[in-house]
Motif scaffolding. Structure first.
Motif, PDB file in Angstrom:
ATOM      1  N   UNK A  87      48.895  34.976  47.100  1.00 37.13           N
ATOM      2  CA  UNK A  87      48.169  34.680  45.863  1.00 37.13           C
ATOM      3  C   UNK A  87      48.751  35.431  44.667  1.00 37.13           C
ATOM      4  N   UNK A  88      49.360  36.583  44.915  1.00 34.38           N
ATOM      5  CA  UNK A  88      49.866  37.399  43.819  1.00 34.38           C
ATOM      6  C   UNK A  88      51.269  36.993  43.370  1.00 34.38           C
ATOM      7  N   UNK A  89      51.827  35.948  43.978  1.00 34.63           N
ATOM      8  CA  UNK A  89      53.120  35.434  43.539  1.00 34.63           C
ATOM      9  C   UNK A  89      52.965  34.368  42.463  1.00 34.63           C
ATOM     10  N   UNK A  90      51.713  34.035  42.113  1.00 34.37           N
ATOM     11  CA  UNK A  90      51.456  32.972  41.147  1.00 34.37           C
ATOM     12  C   UNK A  90      51.302  33.536  39.731  1.00 34.37           C
ATOM     13  N   UNK A  91      51.633  32.701  38.764  1.00 33.04           N
ATOM     14  CA  UNK A  91      51.514  33.087  37.357  1.00 33.04           C
ATOM     15  C   UNK A  91      50.075  33.456  37.028  1.00 33.04           C
ATOM     16  N   UNK A  92      49.910  34.584  36.342  1.00 36.17           N
ATOM     17  CA  UNK A  92      48.581  34.998  35.886  1.00 36.17           C
ATOM     18  C   UNK A  92      47.626  35.361  36.993  1.00 36.17           C
ATOM     19  N   UNK A  93      48.140  35.795  38.146  1.00 36.83           N
ATOM     20  CA  UNK A  93      47.291  36.101  39.301  1.00 36.83           C
ATOM     21  C   UNK A  93      46.623  37.461  39.117  1.00 36.83           C
ATOM     22  N   UNK A  94      45.646  37.485  38.221  1.00 36.88           N
ATOM     23  CA  UNK A  94      45.000  38.757  37.887  1.00 36.88           C
ATOM     24  C   UNK A  94      43.695  38.491  37.160  1.00 36.88           C
ATOM     25  N   UNK A  95      42.701  39.341  37.420  1.00 33.40           N
ATOM     26  CA  UNK A  95      41.516  39.439  36.577  1.00 33.40           C
ATOM     27  C   UNK A  95      40.989  40.860  36.681  1.00 33.40           C
ATOM     28  N   UNK A  96      39.916  41.157  35.976  1.00 31.52           N
ATOM     29  CA  UNK A  96      39.443  42.541  35.919  1.00 31.52           C
ATOM     30  C   UNK A  96      39.076  43.075  37.294  1.00 31.52           C
ATOM     31  N   UNK A  97      38.519  42.227  38.152  1.00 33.57           N
ATOM     32  CA  UNK A  97      38.103  42.686  39.481  1.00 33.57           C
ATOM     33  C   UNK A  97      39.281  43.114  40.339  1.00 33.57           C
ATOM     34  N   UNK A  98      40.493  42.702  39.975  1.00 34.37           N
ATOM     35  CA  UNK A  98      41.675  43.128  40.726  1.00 34.37           C
ATOM     36  C   UNK A  98      42.033  44.584  40.445  1.00 34.37           C
ATOM     37  N   UNK A  99      41.470  45.166  39.390  1.00 32.29           N
ATOM     38  CA  UNK A  99      41.825  46.541  39.042  1.00 32.29           C
ATOM     39  C   UNK A  99      41.172  47.563  39.967  1.00 32.29           C
ATOM     40  N   UNK A 100      39.874  47.464  40.234  1.00 33.07           N
ATOM     41  CA  UNK A 100      39.289  48.456  41.136  1.00 33.07           C
ATOM     42  C   UNK A 100      39.631  48.212  42.599  1.00 33.07           C
ATOM     43  N   UNK A 101      39.754  46.962  42.991  1.00 33.89           N
ATOM     44  CA  UNK A 101      39.976  46.678  44.408  1.00 33.89           C
ATOM     45  C   UNK A 101      40.587  45.286  44.548  1.00 33.89           C
ATOM     46  N   UNK A 102      41.889  45.199  44.419  1.00 33.44           N
ATOM     47  CA  UNK A 102      42.555  43.899  44.476  1.00 33.44           C
ATOM     48  C   UNK A 102      43.731  43.905  45.424  1.00 33.44           C
ATOM     49  N   UNK A 103      44.650  42.989  45.189  1.00 32.12           N
ATOM     50  CA  UNK A 103      45.848  42.855  45.999  1.00 32.12           C
ATOM     51  C   UNK A 103      47.046  43.444  45.251  1.00 32.12           C
ATOM     52  N   UNK A 104      48.149  43.693  45.964  1.00 27.79           N
ATOM     53  CA  UNK A 104      49.350  44.225  45.288  1.00 27.79           C
ATOM     54  C   UNK A 104      49.864  43.256  44.228  1.00 27.79           C
ATOM     55  N   UNK A 105      50.327  43.791  43.119  1.00 26.56           N
ATOM     56  CA  UNK A 105      50.894  42.969  42.054  1.00 26.56           C
ATOM     57  C   UNK A 105      52.359  42.702  42.358  1.00 26.56           C
ATOM     58  N   UNK A 106      52.691  41.431  42.687  1.00 24.32           N
ATOM     59  CA  UNK A 106      54.014  41.086  43.204  1.00 24.32           C
ATOM     60  C   UNK A 106      54.727  40.020  42.388  1.00 24.32           C
ATOM     61  N   UNK A 107      54.149  39.565  41.295  1.00 21.47           N
ATOM     62  CA  UNK A 107      54.770  38.484  40.544  1.00 21.47           C
ATOM     63  C   UNK A 107      56.088  38.951  39.924  1.00 21.47           C
TER      64      UNK A 107
END
Length: 915
Positions: free
Chosen positions: A290-310
């Motif tokens: 899911x983190x390979x997609x464009x814009x794969x981020x929101x605020x909830x990803x900051x406290x407890x999300x997936x690795x940022x890989x884009x």
């Protein structure tokens, strides 16, 4: 000069693009978002707005005003070593940019600093490609832009101090390239040292990755066909020794900062380390897709999300091509696959993840080391791209099948941060890049620019989507708080040049004391010494791993910790009469009521916003203090009972042990130890006069009652009432199990303000100077039931307490000179068996001399500095030296000599070999 510039542009135009394009893309995004000075927005969000901006103001004040605060500051809670804070937040050489901006334009300085760092990340990656892999042209700029604007960078640009790692990582890797293939270690050592100085935390992760990368590059070494196993082992052993030696030298050069920082960490961040390994996966590993997609981020990803890989379509496709490319030895490709596999598993397997984070699970911003995986894929993607003639039919099929399968997976297992449009957009970019890679041999003239343009647009869209999903503090809101509060603090300083602490009933951030340069208690940082929040938590304050909110004070804690001035919001709650305002210096001279109001209006002529103060405490105790000055929004009070930084107390204080979740009992014990001859009780538990229930079935097992709603989903509340028989203070305790989502509290119909995050039993101030007035505490249930843990009312004997204060003032230190690292003065001790107790956190760096003789120091309350003292009048000198700073300086000096000697021997050996 013109010819020289043209030559530079002709030779380095690709590097200029590598650094300039990421900067331009982000600049356009900031422009569109209206970031100041192009609008009223700012980059202040989450920790950048709540921590770092205040530290950057302190950074300016230190370098331009008071350099001694580099080592120690009383703006850090009740006092704290600052070298660890500098090493984590402030030692980046690029922070010097902030000195170009006045304090009122600090938000603009942060914007420029962010753009500069991200630009330099692209430039340094371009330098690596050019120097180590013969990179050039638009291809170099394309992959450099992917690196500078990868998802990790965009999402973590608010953690601005981490960006230094992205700048220095390519240069450290370039150093490894020089070390492995040219046997030259100077470049590696120097940039490793700079990295460690700039930010040791991210440097730690890069050091771990550097070991993997060094092993990876050894697999690329081609030995002559007749080389024996023994010769290979000897050669590789020399390479390992060279790498180890230069790594040690790099660490040694940085020891001037690392050694004292390590000592500071043992009392702060490292004290929370967890060396137990949990062999569990955090999430299904396939969800990383899911983190390979464009814009794969929101605020909830900051406290407890997936690795940022884009990393963009081109880099991703090319890295996959690298794994299958026969242009590289199979052992090298296999090692690359194993490294990627190891890094991916490290992000999911908790035991590995905690190692990468220094044996601490991150609080917010998970998987902080994901950038090394992104770097590795982009770099090897570039290497594969250069050797790729065209994408083969099997390669094209692999891309199509993988993209289709991933899209179906995303549609079947939706994520709240990836919408259908993002899946379609990502697939479209993959299709375009795939097509361009297929036609690569036929269109060599325009293809480089087209690939660069497509990649830049893709990375820009990702950046825009990511940044648009955060909320930011407006620039006018930040400025108006500063314009309102700064004159209040400045006026206190103007009228009182002694040492004291200032607190507030409101806050913009928990580091306002750094923003406005005054001693305080409230504080938040990742390098906060553990013992201080532990003490205040036991005293009834909201604390956590790294923060204190001084929102639940009693008259006792205000006096003992020297809280001489309070600033409160104007709400009528603290009015007891229409007293004249008085001058802080004399306590008598009438002061014009609108003097400060005029000053704040002068500093804020445009009235940009209607400032909304964030209230963190309701404090009726302020009625016992002297009102000094007020503006339209703030009133200043003076606490006449505030004590000095040090005072003589009975040795009984050494026997006091901290009590967990018993704040009243602990404060009672402390007061009794400070007045061993006084037999009175200071805090007395009392019952409420009446209790009124609305839609409630009670289970009145005080002090831990439980209440149940009679009719579900209907409003339910309990009114607790009592009538003070004196003008003394009254306090209420509340256990840590009661949270904001469980109940709402009201004091006489007005919301009882309380800082939201806490883990210990709290003390709430509910009455003062209100004899004969009915006090109503309303508890409104937000759920079907409520357990009021440790819900007990106490009466505080103010008269008895003031006798204690009077005695302590007779024994307090009269400060004659002071600074961030010293106090000098005299104290008259009236009795034998005394301890000079301070409200300075205990540290080996503090030394106490009495009448010119150094005395042994000890701990009081397991956290505060103290020393024995005899009866009589004494000259007292309290001074601070950063522990292990001199040792670190010595190691750095020796390392520098060894580095020079090593480099000289290397060049000498080359000359001899040449002849």
């Amino acid at each position: 000069m013109t010819v020289f510039l043209k030559k530079i542009l002709h030779t380095n135009w690709s590097l200029i693009l590598a650094g300039g394009v990421p900067c331009l893309i982000l600049f356009l995004i900031y422009l569109a978002q209206g970031v100041f000075p192009f609008g009223d927005s700012s980059l202040l969000t989450v920790d950048l707005g709540q921590q770092y901006v205040d530290f950057y103001t302190y950074y300016r004040n230190t370098l331009l005003g008071d350099p001694t605060s580099f080592f120690y500051s009383f703006s850090k809670a009740i006092g704290g070593d600052m070298l660890g804070l500098w090493a984590y937040y402030l030692t980046s050489p690029f922070n010097l940019i902030l000195l170009l901006f006045p304090a009122r334009l600090i938000t603009l300085g942060i914007t420029v600093l962010t753009l500069t760092k991200i630009s330099l990340a692209g430039l340094s990656f371009g330098i690596l490609l050019k120097k180590a892999f013969n990179g050039k042209g638009f291809y170099l700029a394309t992959f450099s832009t992917s690196y500078a604007l990868m998802g990790y960078t965009i999402v973590n640009q608010l953690n601005i101090m981490w960006l230094d790692g992205l700048i220095f990582l390519p240069l450290v890797i370039l150093g490894i390239e020089k070390l492995v293939f040219e046997k030259r270690g100077l470049f590696y050592t120097v940039f490793l040292a700079l990295l460690l100085i700039a930010n040791y935390y991210i440097a730690y992760m890069i050091c771990l990755f550097s070991i993997l990368y060094f092993i990876f590059r050894l697999t690329a070494i081609q030995f002559p066909s007749k080389t024996t196993v023994k010769e290979k082992v000897i050669f590789l052993s020399k390479q390992l020794a060279r790498f180890s030696w230069h790594s040690l030298l790099g660490g040694g050069l940085a020891s001037i900062l690392l050694v004292p920082t390590f000592h500071a960490l043992l009392d702060s961040k490292a004290s929370y380390s967890d060396f137990s390994f949990e062999w569990k996966f955090a999430f299904p590993i396939q969800e990383m897709i899911s983190k390979l997609y464009i814009g794969a981020f929101n605020f909830d990803q900051m406290p407890d999300g997936y690795p940022n890989l884009f990393i963009g379509s081109l880099a991703l496709i090319c890295f996959i091509s690298f794994l299958f490319s026969r242009a590289f030895p199979i052992r090298e490709r296999l090692m690359a696959f194993l490294i990627v596999l190891f890094l991916v598993v490290s992000m999911d397997l908790k035991a590995f993840n905690i190692v990468w984070h220094g044996f601490q699970y991150p609080i917010w911003y998970p998987y902080r080391f994901s950038f090394v995986l992104c770097f590795f894929m982009i770099l090897n993607g570039y290497r594969a791209f250069i050797k790729l003639e065209r994408l083969s039919i099997p390669g094209m099929l692999l891309v199509v099948v993988s993209t289709t399968a991933a899209a179906f997976y995303m549609l079947k297992h939706p994520f709240d941060f990836v919408y259908h449009e993002q899946i379609i957009l990502t697939s479209l970019f993959i299709a375009i890049v795939t097509f361009l890679l297929i036609v690569k041999p036929k269109y060599t003239l325009w293809l480089p620019f087209l690939l660069f343009l497509v990649s830049a647009v893709e990375m820009g869209i990702n950046a825009q989507l990511d940044l648009s999903r955060l909320s930011y503090v407006s620039n006018s809101e930040f400025l108006e708080y500063r314009r309102e509060f700064a004159p209040v603090i400045d006026h206190i300083k103007e009228k009182d040049d002694g040492f004291y602490r200032v607190e507030k009933t409101f806050l913009r951030s928990k580091n306002d004391s750094f923003q406005f340069d005054y001693p305080s208690v409230t504080h938040f940082s990742s390098t906060f010494e553990k013992e201080v929040p532990t003490l205040f938590g036991h005293l009834g304050f909201p604390v956590g791993n790294g923060f204190i909110a001084y929102s639940n004070a009693t008259l006792a804690t205000d006096a003992l910790f020297g809280i001489k001035y309070y600033v409160a919001e104007n709400n009528g709650l603290y009015e007891k009469s229409q007293d004249d305002l008085v001058d802080p210096a004399t306590g008598q001279t009438p002061l014009a009521k609108n003097k400060l109001t005029e000053l704040t209006q002068k500093n804020n002529p445009t009235n940009l916003t209607q400032l909304q103060l964030t209230i963190m405490a309701t404090k009726p105790d302020l009625r016992s203090y002297t009102k000094l000055t007020n503006t339209d929004r703030m009133t200043t009070f003076k606490n006449q009972n505030a004590l000095s930084i040090a005072y003589g107390v009975d040795k009984d204080i050494l026997k006091v042990k901290e009590l967990t979740n018993q704040p009243v009992q602990l404060q009672e014990t402390i007061l009794k130890a400070l007045s061993p001859n006084e037999k009175k009780r200071y805090f007395t538990p009392i019952a409420f006069n009446s209790t009124v229930y609305q839609n409630i079935t009670p289970n009145n097992q005080y002090p831990n009652p439980t209440f149940f709603k009679q009719i579900a989903n209907n409003k339910a509340s309990v009114d607790f009432q009592f009538t003070p028989q004196t003008n003394d203070a009254y306090y209420l305790t509340l256990g840590p199990s009661v949270k904001e989502e469980d109940a709402a509290f009201y004091l006489n119909g007005k919301k009882l303000s309380q800082y939201k995050t806490y883990r210990d039993t709290l003390i709430l101030n509910v009455a003062n100077q209100q004899k004969g007035q009915t006090i109503t505490i309303t508890v409104e249930l937000k759920k079907e039931s409520l357990w009021l843990e440790q819900f007990q009312l106490y009466h505080f004997d103010t008269t008895a307490f003031e006798k204690v204060v009077t005695n302590l003032k007779q024994n307090e230190l009269n400060i004659e000179k002071f600074g961030n690292t010293y106090f000098k003065g005299t104290a008259t001790i009236t009795d034998e068996n005394k301890i000079l107790m301070t409200t300075i956190p205990y540290s080996k760096g503090w030394r106490i001399s009495i009448d010119g003789k150094k005395v042994p120091t000890t701990k009081v309350l397991n956290s505060l500095l103290a020393a024995p003292i005899a009866k009589g009048t004494h000259n007292i000198d309290i001074s601070y030296q950063t522990p292990y700073f001199k040792i670190g300086l010595f190691i750095s000096f020796i390392s520098l000599i060894l580095l020079v000697l090593t480099n000289w021997l290397f060049h000498r050996g080359k000359r001899h070999k040449h002849f």
